[in-house]
Design a protein around this motif. Structure first.
Motif, PDB file in Angstrom:
ATOM      1  N   LEU A 131       0.840  -1.193   0.000  1.00  0.00           N
ATOM      2  CA  LEU A 131       0.000   0.000   0.000  1.00  0.00           C
ATOM      3  C   LEU A 131       0.876   1.244   0.000  1.00  0.00           C
ATOM      4  O   LEU A 131       1.942   1.267   0.623  1.00  0.00           O
ATOM      5  N   ILE A 170       2.558  -5.436   3.129  1.00  0.00           N
ATOM      6  CA  ILE A 170       1.569  -6.191   3.896  1.00  0.00           C
ATOM      7  C   ILE A 170       2.108  -7.605   4.056  1.00  0.00           C
ATOM      8  O   ILE A 170       2.203  -8.358   3.090  1.00  0.00           O
ATOM      9  N   ILE A 203      -5.557   1.432  11.230  1.00  0.00           N
ATOM     10  CA  ILE A 203      -5.683   1.021   9.827  1.00  0.00           C
ATOM     11  C   ILE A 203      -5.589  -0.497   9.768  1.00  0.00           C
ATOM     12  O   ILE A 203      -4.551  -1.080  10.101  1.00  0.00           O
ATOM     13  N   VAL A 244      -5.842  -3.917   7.399  1.00  0.00           N
ATOM     14  CA  VAL A 244      -5.807  -4.426   6.035  1.00  0.00           C
ATOM     15  C   VAL A 244      -6.214  -5.891   6.054  1.00  0.00           C
ATOM     16  O   VAL A 244      -5.708  -6.673   6.862  1.00  0.00           O
ATOM     17  N   VAL A 270      -9.349  -2.305   2.947  1.00  0.00           N
ATOM     18  CA  VAL A 270      -8.654  -1.438   3.896  1.00  0.00           C
ATOM     19  C   VAL A 270      -9.711  -0.738   4.736  1.00  0.00           C
ATOM     20  O   VAL A 270     -10.570  -0.020   4.208  1.00  0.00           O
ATOM     21  N   ASN A 319     -10.479   1.947   7.603  1.00  0.00           N
ATOM     22  CA  ASN A 319      -9.917   3.092   8.331  1.00  0.00           C
ATOM     23  C   ASN A 319     -10.654   3.237   9.667  1.00  0.00           C
ATOM     24  O   ASN A 319     -11.693   3.902   9.761  1.00  0.00           O
ATOM     25  N   LEU A 367      -5.215   6.884   0.040  1.00  0.00           N
ATOM     26  CA  LEU A 367      -4.722   5.638  -0.554  1.00  0.00           C
ATOM     27  C   LEU A 367      -4.220   5.972  -1.948  1.00  0.00           C
ATOM     28  O   LEU A 367      -4.982   6.018  -2.912  1.00  0.00           O
ATOM     29  N   ILE A 373      -2.311   0.839  -4.606  1.00  0.00           N
ATOM     30  CA  ILE A 373      -2.466  -0.479  -3.988  1.00  0.00           C
ATOM     31  C   ILE A 373      -2.018  -1.551  -4.972  1.00  0.00           C
ATOM     32  O   ILE A 373      -2.544  -1.647  -6.090  1.00  0.00           O
ATOM     33  N   ASN A 431      -2.198  -5.369  -5.153  1.00  0.00           N
ATOM     34  CA  ASN A 431      -2.905  -6.391  -4.378  1.00  0.00           C
ATOM     35  C   ASN A 431      -2.407  -7.809  -4.639  1.00  0.00           C
ATOM     36  O   ASN A 431      -2.929  -8.761  -4.064  1.00  0.00           O
ATOM     37  N   THR A 480     -14.454   1.944   4.423  1.00  0.00           N
ATOM     38  CA  THR A 480     -13.732   0.751   3.957  1.00  0.00           C
ATOM     39  C   THR A 480     -13.514   0.848   2.461  1.00  0.00           C
ATOM     40  O   THR A 480     -14.431   1.206   1.705  1.00  0.00           O
TER      41      THR A 480
END
Length: 732
Positions: free
Chosen positions: A101, A110, A184, A186, A205, A207, A215, A218, A220, A305
């Motif tokens: 991220l 992550i 935060i 994830v 994600v 918050n 953001l 990202i 993924n 989200t």
């Protein structure tokens, strides 16, 4: 130093809790038979998605008998195994983070493990020595649940598959101990499907902090995959990327009407830490990263989200184009079952009440199932005035009383609204400077938001069943800071994509069938164009017939037949005069029949564009005959296509539909473009019919005969095809 020790202690405490939960999972036992099982493309057996623990309790394992993906949980979570069980191929060569991220301009990994020195392969004995980086988001817990539909599709029309995909979803939860990222959360979601070597990965994600975050970017999916070739020199973009994994996300556009060219998110990159690769400049494309090219660039407020794109990863076990295409079609049937809907419709060139009702009556008389009010018909779905709504609701009610679907066409791109509502070029500040189609409204502008709102209102109020969208959002960015649907340039592509996809999901969830000339299948659309050049429909009829068969042949390698539409100009379209059109229909019955047979014989709906389907009793009987034949063989004609011989006008050509789950295991459509009748020995590859040893073949409605299959599942069949004609073979 003291801060790092505290973080490590907290990590250990969390892993103790996760360890307790993992012990409740069944222990994974390797099934050696899984490597020699029945071909999944032919026989569907009980290959259900399951979640296991490893025997040493260190790993979580996702397995469905066709695909296995394993994760080490400590000292942080990382993928350590990604295996295609059909051929035992290991795709993974090194560990890495789960995702990445960019929050408020700073990159954060992550999960992930560190310490692997040799990156060409990964050994189990190394893993206990890997370490975690306390600055990364740390694994906290996991949950397991059944897969829930991404699109709550309301099926109201004929479809080859009415079932949503089933399987298991594992959600890994991550948090950061960094002060700036407190609150935060994830979540990395993996959806493993039953009966197919396919897994879907996406992020959310949350918050939960007390401040807004941005953001920026990202990624993924990050996978260190083995290389495809040993090229000593060569640039990354020029070298072959790994063939064993096919990636498709729901973030695709550009009007190419194909998946791989529409793809925006698959990025094969070099890995300079992989120092033992043979490429001298370390340029081998062996790192897969999946992310949108721009943004999302959104502001995430406290309590909100964010959900990422969905990355579908299909494992392939062959270099064969036909087999890989069949696997891709199986993926669409599984995760986009709405794409198997295939109603029989025409394109009507008028909105005059008498003409519309006449066309509806003709549909009833011939077996057609729907009418689309075509472009230039006079339909304006943006007009939600009571008078317009009342007019088209009355027509829809008439159609529904007759059992016929009614829908219409709307243009989005290629049109100019004004300099304030169109997309704004970031360099010049002017409208439409680099718009893909010359002009393009911004879907996040006041006009764009009202456009979507009006379409929903019109469709809901009239009861329209079909929506044909020409020029949906195709990736144009917009630098306006005044449009209410996006903040500015950074989030303009993401915001417009979300609006477009959200509208298509709304259609699917409200029973509205969607034709769209871009690749939005994974968000609810039903069809895209087969692939054609519009000016070709101004060519003489005999040329159109052969060109259309080429389009059918070329456009069905990676698409199910139901995913495409073709085109037949009953009246003049872009010129060509009488030689290019079918009207008067009664004077061109031979061409009319050939065009219908080759489209319906391919399982493909064409847009028969004109004021009527028939003009005489003889024409009516012809349409009835073809539609009756299509409906008799509808399931097999909507089944996957094996490509026999491409049309070239110099000899026979043909395709073979296959489906091991239907009464007719196969149906071959064979054509002769020559002026004399021909007799040919044709090899029919029946492997994907699932038949063993013998096949019963019937030509048209003739006598059934039994033929032996050779060791590769082929039958040599002698067929006679009339001059400028066709035939078909039913195979059981």
């Amino acid at each position: 130093m003291r801060r790092s020790l505290i973080l490590l202690c907290l990590i250990q405490s969390v892993f103790s809790q996760a360890q307790d939960k993992i012990l409740s999972l069944p222990i994974y036992v390797k099934n050696e038979k899984s490597f020699n099982q029945q071909d999944w493309l032919i026989q569907k057996t009980n290959r259900f998605a399951e979640v296991y623990q490893s025997a040493d309790h260190k790993d979580i394992i996702l397995d469905n008998g066709l695909l296995k993906r394993s994760f080490r949980l400590q000292p942080n979570l990382a993928c350590i195994d990604f295996t295609n069980l059909s051929n035992s191929e290991q795709l993974l060569r090194a560990v890495g983070p789960e995702a990445r991220l960019t929050i408020n301009g700073t990159n954060y990994a992550i999960g992930g493990l560190y310490g692997q020195k040799e990156k060409a392969y990964l050994l189990n004995k190394w893993m206990d020595g890997f370490t975690a980086n306390p600055s990364d988001f740390q694994f906290k817990s996991f949950t397991i649940s059944a897969i829930t539909p991404y699109v709550n599709w309301k099926s109201t029309k004929w479809a080859a598959n009415q079932q949503q995909a089933k399987g298991k979803m594992v959600t890994f939860n991550f948090e950061s101990e960094i002060h700036e990222l407190k609150g935060i959360e994830v979540q990395v979601h993996y959806e493993l499907y039953d009966d197919i070597p396919l897994i879907c990965k996406w992020l959310s994600v949350n918050n939960n902090s007390k401040k807004e975050i941005k953001l920026d970017h990202i990624v993924n999916e990050i996978l260190a995959v083995h290389e495809e070739e040993s090229a000593v020199v060569g640039k990354t973009a020029e070298m072959k990327s790994p063939h064993g994994i096919y990636i498709e996300s729901n973030y695709a556009f550009n009007n190419s009407m194909t998946a791989h060219l529409s793809d925006q998110t698959t990025h094969w990159k070099k890995d300079t830490t992989y120092t033992s690769q043979v490429n001298y400049d370390l340029n081998t494309p062996c790192i897969l990263e999946v992310y949108p090219p721009i943004g999302p660039g959104i502001m995430l407020a406290p309590g909100q989200t964010f959900k990422s794109i969905r990355t579908n990863e299909l494992l392939l076990d062959s270099y064969d184009r036909q087999r890989n295409g069949l696997a891709q079609c199986a993926m669409y049937r599984k995760i986009a079952p709405w794409a198997t809907e295939n109603p029989i419709f025409m394109h009507l060139t008028s909105i005059d009440s008498k003409v519309v009702k006449g066309a509806i009556d003709q549909c009833v008389n011939t077996g057609y199932e729907g009418v689309i009010l075509s472009f230039s018909s006079g339909l304006n779905m943006e007009d939600t005035s009571p008078k317009n709504i009342e007019y088209f609701k009355e027509l829809t009610d008439y159609a529904h009383r007759k059992g016929i679907l009614l829908g219409g066409y709307s243009l989005f791109s290629s049109r100019k609204i004004n300099d304030q509502e169109d997309v704004i070029d970031p360099k010049t500040g002017k409208a439409d400077v680099h718009a893909l189609f010359g002009h393009a409204p911004c879907l996040g502008s006041d006009w764009g938001l009202k456009y979507l709102s009006n379409l929903k209102k019109f469709i809901t109020a009239t009861g329209f069943d079909i929506f044909e969208n020409d020029g949906p959002y195709a990736g144009d960015v917009c630098a306006s800071a005044k449009h209410p649907g996006h903040k500015g340039l950074d989030d303009s592509q993401w915001a417009q994509m979300e609006l477009q996809k959200g509208f298509y999901r709304w259609c699917a969830e409200n029973g509205v069938f969607v034709n769209a000339p871009d690749w939005y299948f994974l968000d609810g659309t039903n069809k895209v164009a087969l692939g054609y050049r519009e000016v070709n429909f101004s060519l003489p009829r005999e040329q159109q017939i052969l060109l259309n068969r080429q389009n059918i042949y070329d456009g069905t390698w990676e698409k199910m037949p139901s995913m495409s539409w073709g085109f037949v100009p009953l009246t003049e379209y872009q010129g060509g005069g009488a030689a290019a059109t079918l009207e008067p229909l009664a004077e061109h019955l031979d061409a009319y029949e050939k065009l219908m047979v080759q489209y319906y014989g391919g399982g493909i709906q064409a847009c028969y564009r004109g004021p009527r389907l028939y003009d005489t009793e003889e024409t009516k009987k012809l349409v009835q005959k073809v539609i009756g034949w299509y409906k008799k063989y509808r399931m097999i004609l909507n089944s996957d296509i094996i490509h026999l011989r491409r049309p070239d006008g110099m000899d026979w050509d043909g395709i073979l539909h296959v489906n091991p789950e239907t009464k007719e295991k196969g149906l071959a459509m064979l054509y002769n473009p020559l002026d004399e009748a021909i007799s040919r020995q044709i090899k029919l590859p029946l492997y994907y019919t699932g038949l063993k040893k013998k096949a019963v073949i019937r030509e048209k409605e003739g006598e059934a005969k039994t033929y032996p299959l050779d060791g590769e599942g082929n039958v040599i069949y002698t067929v006679k095809i009339p001059a400028n004609g066709y035939t078909w073979l039913e195979i059981e």
